[in-house]
Write an enzyme that holds these catalytic residues in place. Sequence first.
Site, mmCIF file in Angstrom:
data_model
loop_
_atom_site.group_PDB
_atom_site.id
_atom_site.type_symbol
_atom_site.label_atom_id
_atom_site.label_comp_id
_atom_site.label_asym_id
_atom_site.label_seq_id
_atom_site.Cartn_x
_atom_site.Cartn_y
_atom_site.Cartn_z
ATOM 1 N N ARG A 121 34.035 60.177 71.121
ATOM 2 C CA ARG A 121 33.269 60.056 72.350
ATOM 3 C C ARG A 121 33.642 58.793 73.089
ATOM 4 O O ARG A 121 33.906 57.747 72.483
ATOM 5 C CB ARG A 121 31.765 60.004 72.059
ATOM 6 C CG ARG A 121 31.169 61.313 71.642
ATOM 7 C CD ARG A 121 29.640 61.274 71.743
ATOM 8 N NE ARG A 121 29.044 60.191 70.985
ATOM 9 C CZ ARG A 121 27.807 59.752 71.187
ATOM 10 N NH1 ARG A 121 27.056 60.282 72.145
ATOM 11 N NH2 ARG A 121 27.315 58.764 70.450
ATOM 12 N N ASP A 152 30.092 53.104 61.684
ATOM 13 C CA ASP A 152 28.981 53.892 62.195
ATOM 14 C C ASP A 152 27.628 53.463 61.624
ATOM 15 O O ASP A 152 26.594 53.576 62.292
ATOM 16 C CB ASP A 152 29.205 55.390 61.918
ATOM 17 C CG ASP A 152 29.606 55.664 60.479
ATOM 18 O OD1 ASP A 152 29.747 54.710 59.693
ATOM 19 O OD2 ASP A 152 29.800 56.854 60.138
ATOM 20 N N SER A 177 35.152 54.422 62.245
ATOM 21 C CA SER A 177 34.552 54.755 60.944
ATOM 22 C C SER A 177 35.597 55.114 59.898
ATOM 23 O O SER A 177 35.641 56.244 59.380
ATOM 24 C CB SER A 177 33.541 55.885 61.129
ATOM 25 O OG SER A 177 32.556 55.503 62.049
#
Length: 1002
Positions: free
Chosen positions: A539, A742, A688
């Site tokens: 994203r 994350d 991540s």
Amino acid sequence: MIASHLLAYFFTELNHDQVQKVDQYLYHMRLSDETLLEIAKRFRKEMEKGLGATTHPTASVKMLPTFVRSTPDGTEHGEFLALDLGGTNFRVLWVKVTDNGLQKVEMENQIYAIPEDIMRGSGTQLFDHIAECLANFMDKLQIKDKKLPLGFTFSFPCLQTKLDESFLVSWTKGFKSSGVEGKDVVTLIRKAIQRRGDFDIDIVAVVNDTVGTMMTCGYDDQNCEIGLIVGTGSNACYMEEMRHIDMVEGDEGRMCINMEWGAFGDDGVLDDIRTEFDQEIDMGSLNPGKQLFEKMISGMYMGELVRLILVKMAKEELLFGGKLSPELLATGHFETKDVSDIEGEKDGIRKAHEILVRLGLDPTQEDCVATHRVCQIVSTRSASLCAATLAAVLRRIKENKGEERLRSTIGVDGSVYKKHPHFAKRLHKTVRRLVPDCDIRFLRSEDGSGKGAAMVTAVAYRLADQHRARQKTLEPLKLSREQLLEVKRRMKVEMERGLSKETHTIAPVKMLPTYVCATPDGTEKGDFLALDLGGTNFRVLLVRVRNGKRRGVEMHNKIYSIPREVMHGTGDEVRQGGTSGRGPQETPTSHLGGQCFLCSPMVLGRATWARALGWPLLGCVPELAFLLGGGLELVLRPWWGSTPGPGFLLSEPNFSLQLFDHIVQCIADFLEYMGMKGVSLPLGFTFSFPCQQNSLDESILLKWTKGFKASGCEGEDVVTLLKEAIHRREEFDLDVVAVVNDTVGTMMTCGYEDPHCEAGLIVGTGSNACYMEEMRNVELVEGEEGRMCVNMEWGAFGDNGCLDDFRTEFDAAVDELSLNPGKQRFEKMISGMYLGEIVRNILIDFTKHGLLFRGRISERLKTRGIFETKFLSQIESDCLALLQVRAILHHLGLESTCDDSIIVKEVCTVVARRAAQLCGAGMAAVVDKIRENRGLDTLKVTVGVDGTLYKLHPHFAKVMHETVKDLAPKCDVSFLESEDGSGKGAALITAVACRIREAGQR
């Protein structure tokens, strides 16, 4: 010849006339299918009343729980005793059931009489007599030295509260023994056996004859889930879903319901169906107004119904010339056996004549034909009414199971069903006509209800044995409070080792510094970009943070995919002029004269692939690389070869796609999409993957995971790679402020909403945690003041063997076949990626030991990954009935019974509960460490949480919360779900960093 034909014709017509007259006279007893379906509909309503807690007391059809929870599955084995008491005689049976691949039942039985003085004496006398007969039988078989399980068929009205507890409501069938009504009959027989003291038995179950019939037939046909008796009396039972039985606690599985359907109509719902003859039967019975349905269908009343009809027709001079005999007028002189004899295939009319003469009548041929027809109508109505109520039961079972077509078996016993020449055939035909979407088999019970009591006992023993075996297997997965406290203690030890400079390198829980030294305080403001990269999609976010009265966060985001070729291609830049040589891929072109290189027909051999794909090839300039569609590059550079004039070197296309150039291209697209092209913003990067972080904006990728293989990245600073890709594009500039994982992003997202949030937890496909540690304890980073968020990487807890005594054989099997054996052992015990595999391994073990799926391991069950963790969440959902659990298992290719579904649900519950408890023990260690760091007696702290397992599993969060509360009683811990993901967290870290940076500048 002609005369004989005329005579036959005359008698046929005469018979036909008589039949028509009777049909017209008994019109109301001849029920159409429409009427039968209406009766079935009414019966369904009465069934529901009987099952409902509020309507049960006034229901006519009582729908009594029997506490029989399963039917035979063919694996039962052992020796059992049975008592069958339902009249003036009773039977004692020895039943041996063997399961050696060939189901076999051996039986010995003996009938004992009950003298009338004992029937009318005290209860002590009655049960002492039964115990004496039982002792005599065991002596005869030389089994007195064995303590055998016993099933007790007790066919009197009882209130049953357990499988082995049944209170006599009232005596029937001529019994009057005092001191028994209102008492538990199992206790009475146990006391009688104890008084003797010469043998001992284990009374396991008490059942009625209908349940016994279903269980007897259920051993021969595992589809049998209905029992029916049509004899002197009539009743039925069937397997109902527990969730519908309000009188018994629990929603799991099924239970046999003793319907007591003889009382159907006692509340008036059949008044329009009952005839004057039914009313007369009822008025003359021992229990007027009771058992009205039974009085319309059972053998006790069928002959009497025929007699009443014959009397009335004679009085109206429709039969016997209007003459009556004392025998015909005497109650009970026309028996149900007479009805069966008259309807016999061959000599029914002659038999009618014989019976009518016996009753003192002088019947004509027409009288005999009419009597035959009356018997037909009465017995047909009985079969039809039975069929209507059975249709209602079948329809209910079908709806309970949610099947388009039901396949079921009905076990049947009773003299009317067995001895009447046409009753069974009529019943079968009518049932199949009323429920055409059901495939029904009727199975006669050959050995009576006594064997059924033994089978109930055998099933109870089988279920108990299987339960013990399952519990033994599942026991290591059920953690005690002491064990969880020990897990918490060991986690704290490993945390200390990870923080220490001296032991960090060998510590499995790495406790990595993140250089995030503060959480949001509410004064952050500005526009920030965020990247969230952790899988095949990533994203790009624009996060607008406002403070003051308009405090809040506004987010815009766009999701981009990362093609497989990019994931597996090169991670570095697209090469342009001045890049290193291309080696053997370079090929000189021919001399092109004054033409544009790309226009020359002589290079088509090299360019055909590009043009064929429709990619643009731009004008000819010295040494130039073109990024073609999809990230392919074409390189041209000047070359002077042996041919006259200049030419070009054309490199072969490089099909390795560039990861960071692809990411920057997506950022550019997002900025254009938001109308912010050319704007320079601070950026936070959620990355991540395993990294070694050296500062807030420097993170060295240690190793790709999750399917990524882009070359040129491992061992490099991902922030530098991103910055270089931005620089090469030369369209915009971004200030990469922070790179985080994350878990930290989750903590920061929740920290904006709750200032007490100082820990982050993710429990999804994988699992990890972070928290704010005192700087003095973070020995890998210089400085003593303040706090820093530590990324625990707790998935590796136990990699050094410290959890070996908690790991089971199933954990070991999952680990062994994983992509990283011996690594991330704690994560493999708690995270969504592995729980389904643990469940699958347990199911295989159960099946191998004959505890599940009838001992048959399907190929589907052997398939790794078939049991996704999402199925655990679905199966454990409180609102999901076992029917839907079976549907999930069927979808997985696993054919299951109702009992199988209960077991699968139990396994899922145990595995998920352990995961939640282990997670809770880990978090208890974290919050207690925060409290101890600060020297506080109590601590109020919030944990920000994300992850599909935590959010979607129906019980995971609750169990984890309870565990943390129990193991860390001095901490008041709240859990806050992260609603906007880790991308927002990266932006907030950036916002906090910018706030601190600006404050430092001031």
